[in-house]
Write a protein that holds these residues in place. Sequence first.
Motif, PDB file in Angstrom:
ATOM      1  N   VAL A  30      -8.042  -0.097  -1.072  1.00 11.59           N
ATOM      2  CA  VAL A  30      -6.603   0.354  -1.117  1.00 11.59           C
ATOM      3  C   VAL A  30      -6.243   1.688  -0.075  1.00 11.59           C
ATOM      4  O   VAL A  30      -6.916   2.564   0.174  1.00 11.59           O
ATOM      5  N   ARG A  31      -4.850   1.659   0.750  1.00  7.94           N
ATOM      6  CA  ARG A  31      -4.519   2.437   1.601  1.00  7.94           C
ATOM      7  C   ARG A  31      -4.089   3.593   0.423  1.00  7.94           C
ATOM      8  O   ARG A  31      -3.315   3.298  -0.660  1.00  7.94           O
ATOM      9  N   LYS A  32      -4.526   4.425  -0.160  1.00  9.27           N
ATOM     10  CA  LYS A  32      -4.407   5.891  -0.927  1.00  9.27           C
ATOM     11  C   LYS A  32      -2.781   5.836  -0.665  1.00  9.27           C
ATOM     12  O   LYS A  32      -2.545   5.941  -2.029  1.00  9.27           O
ATOM     13  N   ASP A  33      -2.155   6.620   0.419  1.00  5.85           N
ATOM     14  CA  ASP A  33      -0.598   6.968   0.597  1.00  5.85           C
ATOM     15  C   ASP A  33       0.034   5.834  -0.346  1.00  5.85           C
ATOM     16  O   ASP A  33       1.166   5.714  -1.297  1.00  5.85           O
ATOM     17  N   VAL A  34      -0.097   4.317   0.190  1.00  6.27           N
ATOM     18  CA  VAL A  34       0.681   2.965  -0.366  1.00  6.27           C
ATOM     19  C   VAL A  34       0.425   2.885  -1.828  1.00  6.27           C
ATOM     20  O   VAL A  34       1.375   2.770  -2.972  1.00  6.27           O
ATOM     21  N   PHE A  35      -0.971   3.357  -2.399  1.00 10.47           N
ATOM     22  CA  PHE A  35      -1.277   2.954  -3.974  1.00 10.47           C
ATOM     23  C   PHE A  35      -0.394   4.652  -4.118  1.00 10.47           C
ATOM     24  O   PHE A  35      -0.235   3.820  -5.874  1.00 10.47           O
ATOM     25  N   GLU A  36      -0.325   5.750  -4.318  1.00 11.87           N
ATOM     26  CA  GLU A  36       0.250   6.941  -4.796  1.00 11.87           C
ATOM     27  C   GLU A  36       1.817   6.402  -5.112  1.00 11.87           C
ATOM     28  O   GLU A  36       2.215   6.661  -5.847  1.00 11.87           O
ATOM     29  N   ALA A  37       2.634   5.263  -3.672  1.00  9.93           N
ATOM     30  CA  ALA A  37       3.561   5.509  -4.218  1.00  9.93           C
ATOM     31  C   ALA A  37       4.187   4.607  -4.905  1.00  9.93           C
ATOM     32  O   ALA A  37       5.171   4.533  -5.522  1.00  9.93           O
ATOM     33  N   ALA A  38       3.408   3.618  -5.404  1.00  9.81           N
ATOM     34  CA  ALA A  38       3.187   2.899  -6.474  1.00  9.81           C
ATOM     35  C   ALA A  38       2.824   2.882  -7.550  1.00  9.81           C
ATOM     36  O   ALA A  38       3.110   2.440  -8.481  1.00  9.81           O
ATOM     37  N   GLY A  39       1.909   4.293  -7.675  1.00  6.68           N
ATOM     38  CA  GLY A  39       2.069   4.914  -9.093  1.00  6.68           C
ATOM     39  C   GLY A  39       0.265   4.568  -9.693  1.00  6.68           C
ATOM     40  O   GLY A  39       0.116   5.309 -10.951  1.00  6.68           O
ATOM     41  N   GLY A  40      -0.257   3.651  -8.606  1.00  2.18           N
ATOM     42  CA  GLY A  40      -1.584   3.512  -9.308  1.00  2.18           C
ATOM     43  C   GLY A  40      -1.698   3.031 -10.215  1.00  2.18           C
ATOM     44  O   GLY A  40      -0.973   1.188 -10.519  1.00  2.18           O
ATOM     45  N   LEU A  49      -0.841  -4.489 -10.100  1.00  2.00           N
ATOM     46  CA  LEU A  49      -0.926  -2.978  -9.196  1.00  2.00           C
ATOM     47  C   LEU A  49      -0.739  -3.873  -7.715  1.00  2.00           C
ATOM     48  O   LEU A  49      -0.025  -3.118  -6.677  1.00  2.00           O
ATOM     49  N   CYS A  50      -1.830  -5.109  -7.019  1.00  2.00           N
ATOM     50  CA  CYS A  50      -1.303  -5.450  -6.048  1.00  2.00           C
ATOM     51  C   CYS A  50       0.303  -6.315  -5.798  1.00  2.00           C
ATOM     52  O   CYS A  50       0.853  -5.785  -4.570  1.00  2.00           O
ATOM     53  N   LEU A  51       1.135  -6.242  -7.116  1.00  2.00           N
ATOM     54  CA  LEU A  51       2.571  -6.930  -6.220  1.00  2.00           C
ATOM     55  C   LEU A  51       3.333  -4.959  -5.965  1.00  2.00           C
ATOM     56  O   LEU A  51       4.143  -5.785  -5.689  1.00  2.00           O
ATOM     57  N   ARG A  52       2.715  -3.974  -7.149  1.00  2.00           N
ATOM     58  CA  ARG A  52       3.805  -2.896  -6.701  1.00  2.00           C
ATOM     59  C   ARG A  52       3.407  -2.680  -5.555  1.00  2.00           C
ATOM     60  O   ARG A  52       4.287  -2.151  -4.827  1.00  2.00           O
ATOM     61  N   MET A  53       2.160  -2.663  -5.012  1.00  2.00           N
ATOM     62  CA  MET A  53       1.851  -1.968  -3.752  1.00  2.00           C
ATOM     63  C   MET A  53       2.461  -2.537  -2.606  1.00  2.00           C
ATOM     64  O   MET A  53       2.546  -2.252  -1.797  1.00  2.00           O
ATOM     65  N   SER A  54       2.625  -4.122  -2.602  1.00  2.00           N
ATOM     66  CA  SER A  54       3.547  -4.931  -1.524  1.00  2.00           C
ATOM     67  C   SER A  54       5.162  -4.673  -1.509  1.00  2.00           C
ATOM     68  O   SER A  54       5.592  -4.705  -0.783  1.00  2.00           O
ATOM     69  N   GLN A  55       5.167  -4.294  -2.857  1.00  2.00           N
ATOM     70  CA  GLN A  55       6.869  -4.306  -2.491  1.00  2.00           C
ATOM     71  C   GLN A  55       6.734  -2.304  -2.259  1.00  2.00           C
ATOM     72  O   GLN A  55       8.368  -2.326  -2.092  1.00  2.00           O
ATOM     73  N   VAL A  56       5.962  -1.875  -1.559  1.00  2.00           N
ATOM     74  CA  VAL A  56       6.706  -0.420  -1.731  1.00  2.00           C
ATOM     75  C   VAL A  56       6.942  -0.106  -0.383  1.00  2.00           C
ATOM     76  O   VAL A  56       8.163   0.237  -0.327  1.00  2.00           O
ATOM     77  N   ASP A  57       6.488  -0.894   0.882  1.00  2.00           N
ATOM     78  CA  ASP A  57       7.064  -1.621   2.504  1.00  2.00           C
ATOM     79  C   ASP A  57       6.882  -2.829   2.766  1.00  2.00           C
ATOM     80  O   ASP A  57       6.353  -2.945   3.670  1.00  2.00           O
TER      81      ASP A  57
END
Length: 317
Positions: free
Chosen positions: A164-174, A193-201
Amino acid sequence: MNHTHATTIVIPTYSEVRWDYLTRTLASARAQTHTPDEIVVVVDHNPAMYERIQRELPGVTVLENAYAQGVSGNRNTGAFHARTPLVAFLDDDIIADPNWLARQIEPFADPTVVGTGGAIQPAWEGPAPRWMPAEFLWAVGGSYAGMPTETAPIRNVWSANMIVRKDVFEAAGGFRVGFGKLGSRNRPEDTDLCLRMSQVDGGRWMYVPGAVIQHEVPVERASFTFFVRRCYAEGRGKVQMAGLHENDALGAERDYLWALPKAMFRYFGAGLTGKGADNFLRSGGVVAGVAAAGFGGVVETVSSKRPSRRTPVEATP
C-alpha cells in the motif's frame, strides 16, 4: 534505490507454535532482489514471543500490537510505524519468491495506484484435496481460477500479499480494528480496506500475478469440513462488510457467482468425457461452496441489523 519505491515489510504474528513458519518467512523477505528498508514483526499480545524475537532474531524490528487483539491491529501497528512511502504486508506462514517485491512495486510508477497484490499459491502440507475446485482456492488463502493472468486493475487484493501507499493507507484509517479474523470469525478486513483506500482520492488497485508467494495450508485446512465452514463464514463476512459501505460493495462477488455454474458444468462434463473422476468431486465442491456461502449470507442478513454492524475505523495515531 528509488526512494519512491522504498518499502517496509510488515509481518504480523501471534503464537510460538508458528515460530518455524515465521523464521522461514523472514528468510524469504531478506532474500528479495529489491531490498526492503526495514522488516517489522508485530506480535499480537504475546509478551513471551515478543521477547524471544528480540532475543533470537536480530536485524528485524519487533513491535507489540498497540491495539485490541487481532491481525488488523497488528498490521496497523507496523504500518503506522513505517517511514517509507510503501508498506508491504506478508503473513507469517509464507515464502516469497525472490522477485516478489521488485515485481509488485512496479505499478506504483503510476501515481493513481494506491495498492497492489500478487499471486498466492497454496503450499499444501499434505496432498491437495481431490475435490477442491480451482475457483475456490480463496477458501485456503490462495489465488483462484478466474483472476487476471496479467497485471491488471482489480477491486481488492488480500493482506497476505499486499503493498500500500502509506499516505493513502493512513488517510483511510488503516485496517478496521475489531473487524478482521479472530477465532472462528472471518470478516474480510482486507477487502474493506481496499474499498476505503480507493475512495480516498479515486485511486485503484492492481493485481500482479508475476509477484508470487507460497502460502502454507496445514492438513486440517484441507478438509471438506473446513472448506464448508470457511465458505459459510465468508458469506456472513461479506454481508457484514456490505453493511459498512453506502455504495454497492458486492458487485465483484455477484460477477464471481455468475461464473460458478459454468465451472460446475465444466467439471461435470470433464468427468463424463473421461477426463478424470475427480472432476465429479470438483463439480460437487462448487455446489457445496456456493450453498455454504449463500446460507451464511442469508443467516447474516436475517440476524443482523445494519446500525449494529457499523464498526468505527480506528483513528491514525
